[in-house]
Design an enzyme around this catalytic site. Structure first.
Site: not given
Lengths: 467, 249
Positions: B147, B143, B241, B244
């Site tokens: 933006t 990501r 997650d 993770d």
């Protein structure tokens, strides 16, 4: 967005064509070791009962023959009796010293094909030990002891009654040697025992057993003719029993031939992948390395299917790492263990361990006798607490007539596993064999990849193991 | 979807689960997947053992070893299901039993795996357990901090990928931003849309809808469609997650 209706395919038995509960009548199966032949050998102390038993076993040269000594069934002594015993003043040579009730019970267990726990008597301590010896599935039991032909209830169970005879001096000298060497006694004590108990008891209790014996064998192991007569007779009885067992298996097959498949049988859904893997596995030119790879993959599918078709789950709500979120899920309820039927069952172990890496695995070795076509149980090693496991996966990659499967289920039941807890997992099964199995044990569950023609040879284990 | 505005949650249905022969009172109740009516969305059978596996990996108290083992089992079920969508040709073979033949099938076409780094790599082991020597390409999409849109950082794919069926691997389908971009990358290499199968363990209703809108021919194979997304675009109830929990936690 609307709340969607639930239209997922939820059945674990997707490939089952007949949803209605089948009505196969429950049939009975008794394993070849039920109605065990029991031979009783009685005779005076030192008359050579043990040697004769050993000689007969040698002559029989069969597996599954067990000698059961009545010494194991001495009653545990009270402290006064025990003190008397250490002074050599307790009468071990009277019928009262023997726990006939326990003996009869154990013999009945053996006769009906169940597992029997035999007590161990310590002559050093004059007491029963905490341990027991387990006898399971013998075809012949030789019961030897001075009072082997004494109790009516025992006599009823004996197939052959033998009385051994020997000269009195010979008996005394043999007994002296044995008690001093093997049982830690002193000579004076032994002689005292002989004249105060053994000799009077012989005339009172032992000798009368001659009258109920089928044959009287003088000269013990030197008597080659008698030994071979006994052994011939046992062979005949066993051959007859084996034939009856075969007839029984065939009869069960006929009963089951046209029955619809039980709803306890889950057949793997034949997706393209599964058909593709089957195609690869069938190819006789496939390298063994590839066979193992694809078979392991298929074994995982079988075990996963067993997990959804046969296992028990309970509700279990968990917190997820996302704050404030819970999920109402399930978790396995109780231990799942496995029992593999050797040698084929070991081909499914790799797949099993990919699903339950620390699965406890019991082992049975069942081999089909190529002469009689009859399955034979050679070896049994199960987890001590197998009867407490919530589900037991019984694994064998192939079943044709169902003889080995019937025997394997029977062994688990005899070790206390309840019928409805058993899930039989197999790659290929014959329809007739499957119906035969389900008609005898309607409560078990079966997970199978393909239903094939009956009487296929056991080629899967040959391909997987390479010999 | 912009952050801060959680979507309305779809209440996941509850169901009593167990084999047909078992009486209803012996079937425990659990929450099963929502079932959006979307073509080319394939949700695994909600069997009790699948639900138990999902329960295990959703649980915050499950350690890494158990998380890895149980998520791998689900990935394997996903791969097996995805492979069923590949074309086959009829193929009859002789069997080791003399005189018997088996009317089977032969796999047609080549495949490859493409994992979206890093979480997608957690599904590679399961793919290898089903297809030993399969080629595996990688795509890294992150990501962009400025933006907050996904951006392609890296890709390494088999040369002939346009001639292969692609199993695209990413365990969680939330908004679908990265996965949609990954499909764009594959299409730019010439892979036909209907030759792409996207495998994930848990999807959100928004994610599968976004996929259906943009790439209706891509088959999405998932174990479970959850209730929705929270204000941080995490799937709820989800499992946190995935990367993770699998690699570093």
């Amino acid at each position: 967005m609307n709340i969607p209706s639930l239209e997922l395919p939820l059945s674990s038995f997707a490939a089952l064509e007949t949803p209605e509960r089948s009505v196969t009548p429950k049939a009975h199966y008794s394993p070849p070791w039920a109605n065990t032949s029991i031979i009783g050998i009685a005779g005076s102390s030192g008359s050579g009962k043990t040697s004769l038993s050993l000689a007969i076993i040698k002559e029989l040269s069969l597996p599954w023959v067990v000698i059961l000594s009545m010494d194991s069934f001495y009653k545990p002594l009270t402290s006064e009796q025990s003190a008397a015993a250490f002074r050599n003043e307790y009468d071990f040579d009277a019928p009262e010293a023997i726990d006939f009730d326990t003996l009869v019970e154990r013999l009945r267990d053996i006769k009906t094909g169940k597992k029997a726990e035999i007590p161990i008597y310590s002559f050093e301590k004059h007491a029963r030990l905490d341990k027991t010896n387990t006898i399971y599935s013998p075809h012949v039991v030789v019961l030897e002891g001075i009072f082997a032909l004494h109790d009516e209830r025992v006599l009823d169970m004996l197939d052959l009654k033998i009385f051994t005879e020997a000269d009195g001096d010979l008996c005394l000298s043999r007994r002296l040697l044995r008690d001093v060497r093997e049982r830690g006694r002193d000579i004076e004590g032994c002689i005292k025992q002989w004249f105060s108990f053994v000799k009077p008891n012989f005339h009172k209790y032992v000798e009368p057993q001659r009258n109920v014996a089928d044959i009287i064998v003088p000269r013990g192991i030197e008597n080659k003719v008698a030994i071979s007569m006994v052994s011939d007779r046992i062979h005949k009885t066993l051959d007859h029993k084996s034939k009856m067992h075969q007839i029984e298996l065939r009869r069960l097959g006929q009963v089951a031939e046209d029955a619809p498949l039980s709803d306890h049988v889950a057949v793997l859904q034949h997706t393209n992948q599964l058909r593709g893997i089957n195609t690869i596995l069938m190819d006789p030119t496939l390298p063994r390395e590839d066979f193992i790879f694809y078979f392991d993959r298929l074994a995982v599918m079988l075990v996963e299917q067993a997990f959804s078709a046969g296992l028990c789950y309970k509700q279990h709500t968990v917190n997820t790492p996302v704050p404030g979120c819970t999920y109402d899920g399930l978790e396995l309820d109780g231990e799942v263990s496995a029992v593999v039927v050797l040698r084929g069952g070991s081909c499914l172990e790799t797949g099993l361990k990919r699903v339950i890496p620390d699965c406890r695995i019991g082992r049975l070795l069942i081999q089909t006798n190529f002469r009689t076509g009859e399955p034979e149980l050679h070896y049994t090693k199960l987890a001590e607490d197998v009867s407490k496991h919530k589900r037991v996966l019984l694994m064998d990659p192939q079943m044709s007539s169902g003889g080995a499967a019937l025997m394997a289920v029977r062994v688990l039941l005899d070790h206390g596993v309840e019928e409805h807890r058993i899930i039989f997992v197999t790659y290929l099964a014959g329809k007739q064999g499957l119906n035969r199995l389900m008609s005898v044990f309607p409560e078990i569950k079966v997970v199978v990849c393909r239903i094939v023609g009956d009487m296929e040879s056991r080629w899967v284990e040959q391909r997987y193991l390479g010999c | 979807m912009p952050e801060g505005r959680p979507s309305p949650l779809i209440r996941a249905p509850s169901q009593q689960l167990g084999p047909d022969y078992r009486p209803t009172e012996e079937k425990p109740t659990a929450t099963v997947s929502t079932a959006p009516k979307i073509n080319n969305l394939h949700i695994l059978n909600q069997t009790p053992q699948l639900i138990a596996l999902l329960t295990m990996i959703r649980d915050i108290n499950t350690g890494r070893a158990d998380f890895i083992f149980h998520s791998n089992r689900i990935s394997r079920l996903l791969v097996e299901e995805a492979l069923n969508h590949l074309p086959v040709l009829p193929h009859t073979v002789n069997t080791p039993v003399a005189g018997r033949t088996y009317a089977g099938v032969k796999f047609e076409g080549k495949i490859c795996g493409v994992s979206i780094m890093r979480a997608g790599e957690a599904m590679e082991q399961a793919l290898r357990e089903c297809c030993r020597s399969v080629r595996i390409g990688k795509i890294l999409i992150q990501r962009d901090e400025e933006t907050s849109k996904p951006r392609l950082f890296y890709d390494k794919l088999p040369e002939d990928i346009k001639d292969r069926w692609v199993l695209l691997l990413d365990p969680m389908l939330a908004t679908g931003g990265s996965a949609l971009m990954a499909v764009d990358v594959l299409r730019s290499k010439g892979v036909p849309e209907d030759h792409i199968l996207f495998l994930n363990l848990i999807a959100s209703p928004e994610g599968v809808q976004n996929f259906a809108d943009k790439f209706p021919k891509v088959r999405v194979v998932t174990a479970f469609v959850d209730e929705g997304l929270n204000d941080k675009n995490y799937i709820v109830p989800g499992l946190g997650d995935f990367g993770d929990r699998f690699f570093t936690l």
